[in-house]
Scaffold this motif. Structure first.
Motif, PDB file in Angstrom:
ATOM      1  N   SER A   1     -13.556  22.957 -29.112  1.00  0.00           N
ATOM      2  CA  SER A   1     -12.473  22.243 -29.775  1.00  0.00           C
ATOM      3  C   SER A   1     -12.993  21.416 -30.955  1.00  0.00           C
ATOM      4  CB  SER A   1     -11.767  21.323 -28.771  1.00  0.00           C
ATOM      5  OG  SER A   1     -10.680  20.659 -29.379  1.00  0.00           O
ATOM      6  N   ILE A   2     -14.164  20.833 -30.802  1.00  0.00           N
ATOM      7  CA  ILE A   2     -14.758  20.038 -31.878  1.00  0.00           C
ATOM      8  C   ILE A   2     -15.135  20.916 -33.058  1.00  0.00           C
ATOM      9  CG2 ILE A   2     -16.796  18.662 -32.507  1.00  0.00           C
ATOM     10  CD1 ILE A   2     -16.701  17.533 -29.619  1.00  0.00           C
ATOM     11  N   THR A   3     -15.743  22.060 -32.795  1.00  0.00           N
ATOM     12  CA  THR A   3     -16.292  22.898 -33.871  1.00  0.00           C
ATOM     13  C   THR A   3     -15.361  24.033 -34.309  1.00  0.00           C
ATOM     14  OG1 THR A   3     -17.460  24.299 -32.257  1.00  0.00           O
ATOM     15  CG2 THR A   3     -18.655  22.397 -33.151  1.00  0.00           C
ATOM     16  N   LEU A   4     -14.209  24.154 -33.671  1.00  0.00           N
ATOM     17  CA  LEU A   4     -13.161  25.084 -34.119  1.00  0.00           C
ATOM     18  C   LEU A   4     -11.868  24.277 -34.252  1.00  0.00           C
ATOM     19  CD1 LEU A   4     -13.877  28.163 -31.792  1.00  0.00           C
ATOM     20  CD2 LEU A   4     -14.390  27.988 -34.249  1.00  0.00           C
ATOM     21  N   PRO A   5     -11.809  23.352 -35.203  1.00  0.00           N
ATOM     22  CA  PRO A   5     -10.692  22.413 -35.288  1.00  0.00           C
ATOM     23  C   PRO A   5      -9.341  23.062 -35.571  1.00  0.00           C
ATOM     24  CG  PRO A   5     -12.086  22.246 -37.234  1.00  0.00           C
ATOM     25  CD  PRO A   5     -12.817  23.114 -36.256  1.00  0.00           C
TER      26      PRO A   5
END
Length: 229
Positions: A117-121
């Motif tokens: 979730s952090i790196t695929l916003p």
């Protein structure tokens, strides 16, 4: 399509080999920075913000695991290399298919869902967890990090969302065939399943993977594979 990664903890007696990722003993911040460089080379301009979010997530994970069984106590000093790096290794295969809506089955401590979730916003991640205290922890992480994610407290096989997932991810939850059945009601018919793959699982037959990511680090190794739903 085949993706291969090798993730290894530092060995002071070993020279740096091409294609291997070594986590230095310089602290979590430096470890996370190097992991982002390895697994997220497409978004170098976002690494600083993502590093900050992952550091906050690691702190929450370390704090909460003292009272909620999130990870093994032995893993607390090596959260980055034992949990964050393997979770981010999912990212390359996730980006290879439609990942607008991702469901993390049996999310537990938020792995691999939170790092994804952090790196695929641009993706909306749904963290499905049947244990109440873990679901409460996940809600706290989502709120504090302001992620485009939601938490579902319940069993995935009994959950019927309004919008089905394009991609289902799972870390050491079930075999591919079982995951396919468990996620039948929440996964789009044209969606995919991305999961860790135990050594004994065959790559051929009805559940043949269309892509494979192999990981290796000091003290262990693992594989994640992408399947058609």
């Amino acid at each position: 399509m085949r993706a291969v990664f090798h993730v290894e903890q530092p060995d002071p007696d070993a020279s740096r080999l091409p294609g291997m990722f070594h986590v230095k003993q310089s602290g979590p911040a430096e470890d996370i920075r190097q992991i982002l460089e390895q697994f997220c080379p497409d978004c170098a301009d976002r690494h600083r913000a993502w590093q900050h979010s992952l550091e906050r997530y690691c702190r929450l994970l370390h704090q909460w695991t003292k009272r909620v069984n999130l990870i093994s106590p032995r893993d607390r000093p090596c959260i980055v290399s034992h949990h964050i790096a393997p979770a981010l290794a999912f990212r390359t295969l996730a980006r290879a298919v439609d990942h607008e809506r991702i469901v993390d089955v049996g999310s537990g401590a938020g792995l691999p869902g939170i790092p994804l979730s952090i790196t695929l916003p641009q993706s909306h991640v749904v963290l499905v967890e049947s244990r109440r205290r873990r679901a409460h922890f996940l809600r706290r992480v989502v709120a504090e990090l302001e992620l485009s994610a939601e938490v579902v407290h319940g069993r995935v096989e009994k959950w019927i969302p309004l919008c089905p997932a394009n991609l289902v991810v799972a870390r050491a939850v079930a075999a591919p065939d079982e995951l396919r059945e468990l996620t039948r009601t929440c996964r789009h018919p044209a969606g995919h399943i991305l999961t860790t793959l135990p050594p004994g699982v065959a790559r051929r037959g009805p559940s043949a993977s269309i892509a494979l990511c192999e990981q290796r680090w000091r003290g262990g190794q693992g594989r994640c594979a992408l399947f058609r739903g």
